[in-house]
Design a protein around this motif. Sequence first.
Motif, PDB file in Angstrom:
ATOM      1  N   VAL A 337      26.276  10.895  44.868  1.00 31.09           N
ATOM      2  CA  VAL A 337      25.880   9.758  45.708  1.00 31.09           C
ATOM      3  C   VAL A 337      26.692   9.692  47.004  1.00 31.09           C
ATOM      4  CG1 VAL A 337      24.884   8.356  43.855  1.00 31.09           C
ATOM      5  CG2 VAL A 337      27.326   8.195  44.319  1.00 31.09           C
ATOM      6  N   LYS A 338      27.311  10.808  47.364  1.00 33.36           N
ATOM      7  CA  LYS A 338      28.103  10.851  48.613  1.00 33.36           C
ATOM      8  C   LYS A 338      27.205  10.521  49.807  1.00 33.36           C
ATOM      9  CE  LYS A 338      31.211  13.588  51.397  1.00 33.36           C
ATOM     10  NZ  LYS A 338      31.673  12.286  51.912  1.00 33.36           N
ATOM     11  N   GLY A 339      27.667   9.619  50.643  1.00 30.45           N
ATOM     12  CA  GLY A 339      26.914   9.237  51.843  1.00 30.45           C
ATOM     13  C   GLY A 339      25.788   8.251  51.561  1.00 30.45           C
ATOM     14  N   ARG A 340      25.433   8.089  50.289  1.00 32.16           N
ATOM     15  CA  ARG A 340      24.320   7.204  49.933  1.00 32.16           C
ATOM     16  C   ARG A 340      24.794   5.816  49.514  1.00 32.16           C
ATOM     17  NH1 ARG A 340      20.904   6.825  51.714  1.00 32.16           N
ATOM     18  NH2 ARG A 340      19.526   6.102  50.066  1.00 32.16           N
ATOM     19  N   VAL A 341      26.043   5.732  49.061  1.00 35.46           N
ATOM     20  CA  VAL A 341      26.571   4.427  48.643  1.00 35.46           C
ATOM     21  C   VAL A 341      27.965   4.209  49.228  1.00 35.46           C
ATOM     22  CG1 VAL A 341      25.380   4.582  46.382  1.00 35.46           C
ATOM     23  CG2 VAL A 341      27.804   5.106  46.513  1.00 35.46           C
ATOM     24  N   PHE A 342      28.331   2.946  49.339  1.00 32.50           N
ATOM     25  CA  PHE A 342      29.748   2.592  49.472  1.00 32.50           C
ATOM     26  C   PHE A 342      30.067   1.660  48.322  1.00 32.50           C
ATOM     27  CE2 PHE A 342      27.532  -0.517  52.199  1.00 32.50           C
ATOM     28  CZ  PHE A 342      28.077  -1.719  51.787  1.00 32.50           C
ATOM     29  N   ARG A 343      31.346   1.612  47.964  1.00 33.18           N
ATOM     30  CA  ARG A 343      31.732   0.820  46.797  1.00 33.18           C
ATOM     31  C   ARG A 343      32.719  -0.273  47.201  1.00 33.18           C
ATOM     32  NH1 ARG A 343      34.543   4.769  43.282  1.00 33.18           N
ATOM     33  NH2 ARG A 343      35.098   5.634  45.310  1.00 33.18           N
ATOM     34  N   ILE A 344      32.428  -1.487  46.731  1.00 30.65           N
ATOM     35  CA  ILE A 344      33.327  -2.618  46.985  1.00 30.65           C
ATOM     36  C   ILE A 344      34.150  -2.827  45.711  1.00 30.65           C
ATOM     37  CG2 ILE A 344      33.479  -5.063  47.578  1.00 30.65           C
ATOM     38  CD1 ILE A 344      30.580  -4.844  48.680  1.00 30.65           C
ATOM     39  N   GLY A 345      35.457  -2.660  45.827  1.00 30.73           N
ATOM     40  CA  GLY A 345      36.330  -2.934  44.679  1.00 30.73           C
ATOM     41  C   GLY A 345      36.658  -4.414  44.651  1.00 30.73           C
ATOM     42  N   HIS A 346      36.495  -5.060  43.493  1.00 33.94           N
ATOM     43  CA  HIS A 346      36.876  -6.475  43.357  1.00 33.94           C
ATOM     44  C   HIS A 346      37.613  -6.643  42.039  1.00 33.94           C
ATOM     45  CE1 HIS A 346      32.864  -6.322  41.440  1.00 33.94           C
ATOM     46  NE2 HIS A 346      32.343  -6.040  42.616  1.00 33.94           N
ATOM     47  N   LEU A 347      38.751  -5.962  41.959  1.00 28.96           N
ATOM     48  CA  LEU A 347      39.506  -5.991  40.703  1.00 28.96           C
ATOM     49  C   LEU A 347      41.000  -6.070  40.969  1.00 28.96           C
ATOM     50  CD1 LEU A 347      39.787  -2.442  39.123  1.00 28.96           C
ATOM     51  CD2 LEU A 347      39.016  -2.807  41.454  1.00 28.96           C
ATOM     52  N   GLY A 348      41.699  -6.396  39.880  1.00 31.31           N
ATOM     53  CA  GLY A 348      43.154  -6.435  39.952  1.00 31.31           C
ATOM     54  C   GLY A 348      43.641  -7.769  40.496  1.00 31.31           C
ATOM     55  N   SER A 349      44.664  -7.720  41.329  1.00 31.03           N
ATOM     56  CA  SER A 349      45.234  -8.940  41.903  1.00 31.03           C
ATOM     57  C   SER A 349      44.331  -9.397  43.041  1.00 31.03           C
ATOM     58  CB  SER A 349      46.639  -8.628  42.428  1.00 31.03           C
ATOM     59  OG  SER A 349      47.156  -9.755  43.077  1.00 31.03           O
ATOM     60  N   PHE A 350      43.467 -10.377  42.776  1.00 28.13           N
ATOM     61  CA  PHE A 350      42.361 -10.653  43.681  1.00 28.13           C
ATOM     62  C   PHE A 350      41.937 -12.104  43.507  1.00 28.13           C
ATOM     63  CE2 PHE A 350      37.882  -9.576  45.088  1.00 28.13           C
ATOM     64  CZ  PHE A 350      38.252  -9.132  46.341  1.00 28.13           C
ATOM     65  N   ASN A 351      41.565 -12.752  44.619  1.00 35.20           N
ATOM     66  CA  ASN A 351      41.125 -14.143  44.501  1.00 35.20           C
ATOM     67  C   ASN A 351      39.925 -14.423  45.409  1.00 35.20           C
ATOM     68  OD1 ASN A 351      42.135 -14.599  47.074  1.00 35.20           O
ATOM     69  ND2 ASN A 351      44.054 -15.480  46.324  1.00 35.20           N
ATOM     70  N   ASP A 352      39.488 -15.681  45.397  1.00 33.20           N
ATOM     71  CA  ASP A 352      38.246 -16.032  46.091  1.00 33.20           C
ATOM     72  C   ASP A 352      38.297 -15.691  47.587  1.00 33.20           C
ATOM     73  OD1 ASP A 352      37.638 -17.046  43.624  1.00 33.20           O
ATOM     74  OD2 ASP A 352      37.079 -19.049  44.327  1.00 33.20           O
ATOM     75  N   LEU A 353      39.418 -16.025  48.226  1.00 34.29           N
ATOM     76  CA  LEU A 353      39.456 -15.798  49.667  1.00 34.29           C
ATOM     77  C   LEU A 353      39.572 -14.315  50.012  1.00 34.29           C
ATOM     78  CD1 LEU A 353      41.485 -18.822  51.087  1.00 34.29           C
ATOM     79  CD2 LEU A 353      39.011 -18.519  50.842  1.00 34.29           C
TER      80      LEU A 353
END
Length: 396
Positions: A337-353
Amino acid sequence: MAHVSGVHFLQIPGPTNVPERVLRAIDRATIDHRGPDFGKLTLEVQDLIRPVFGTREPVVIYPASGTGAWEAALVNTLSPGDRVLMAETGQFAALWSKLATRLGLEVEIIPGDWRHGVDPGAIEARLAADGAHAIKAVAIVHNETSTGVTSRVPEVRAAIDRARHPALFLVDTISSLASIDYRHDEWGVDVTVGGSQKGLMLPPGLSFNAISLKALTASATARLPRSYWAWDEMLPANATGYFPYTPATNLLYGLREALHMLHEETLPAGFARHARHAEAARRAVRGWGLEILALDPREYSNTLTAVIVPDGVDADAIRAVILERFDMSLGVGLGKVKGRVFRIGHLGSFNDLMLAGTLCGVQMGLELAGVAHGDGVTPALAYLAAPAAAPVLAAV
Ligand SMILES: Cc1ncc(COP(=O)(O)O)c(C=O)c1O
């Protein structure tokens, strides 16, 4: 290199943002790893880490990246030429299978489309057809970091049981551990592979094997060569608080702090926080009018979202403009999927803002890259601000 003001947004799906408390814990003098204080540190870390894997069994900690723990899981339990059943869920399943092949194992791969998790029915059918029990292990990736798809581990366990097959069950939790519900003992997993740099909020450099009694028994007769990874060297040393070689002392300080933080938040609250952020991210993707790579809502990942870009658009060009203009790193499309997707990481030390900033950065990046899009930020923020949603604070 010029000074860049403000905080870099590290929104790849691991390594993740390392919180201040963990950084401060690591930032201490290294102690004698054969001395009494170190022994106490190891024993404390072992007690704190077992519940994170959902196990009462030993958890071996390697000074290695996740790939090392992949290798350890295989070399400790299997013999040359043993057959291993794997499922092609994405790039990390593909890499683990390549590693197994290089070790001299006979790998059989159930093909996949990189948009679904492991199909329990396919595992059951293959094992049921293996009356001679030539398959010695089923090895799967819980959360495919390349696709944002989470496989249903208990259903795969049930499939193995329905086929009445004695194969060992090996599961990679490198991008799910401490972020998505996982239960090594209850789900009948024999070796769980983990890594430090994602849900555990640490820098890269530690990796783990949680080991069932069945796996330990198998290791007594397994014949693949092993030395650095050998459980029979690690376990007796670990039991007294020590290692057969020099451990990653300062990362273990960080691990102790991170484990305290996870337990302070509580694991269920952390899982709920990740689920809520993932749902907000998906609402943003739909608002942009883009497609989520994962097709089955039961398999949506709570730690990352892979976003398909429209035909003719290069996902890496969007990532590049976001890095350049907003100092935010997003995950690259890997393998098929190279070039076809980007990935948003939303894990670990993370909050709403942090999530709000991340989604704003993506939306502005789509605009700058000339990608036709709707408004994803507003529905995501509305979800996060809904009164029903309990405030979930990330540990700092
Ligand atoms: C699911 C999964 N397995 C294995 C690995 C390999 O781990 P490492 O790169 O730490 O060796 C990764 C790395 O991102 C991963 O996401």
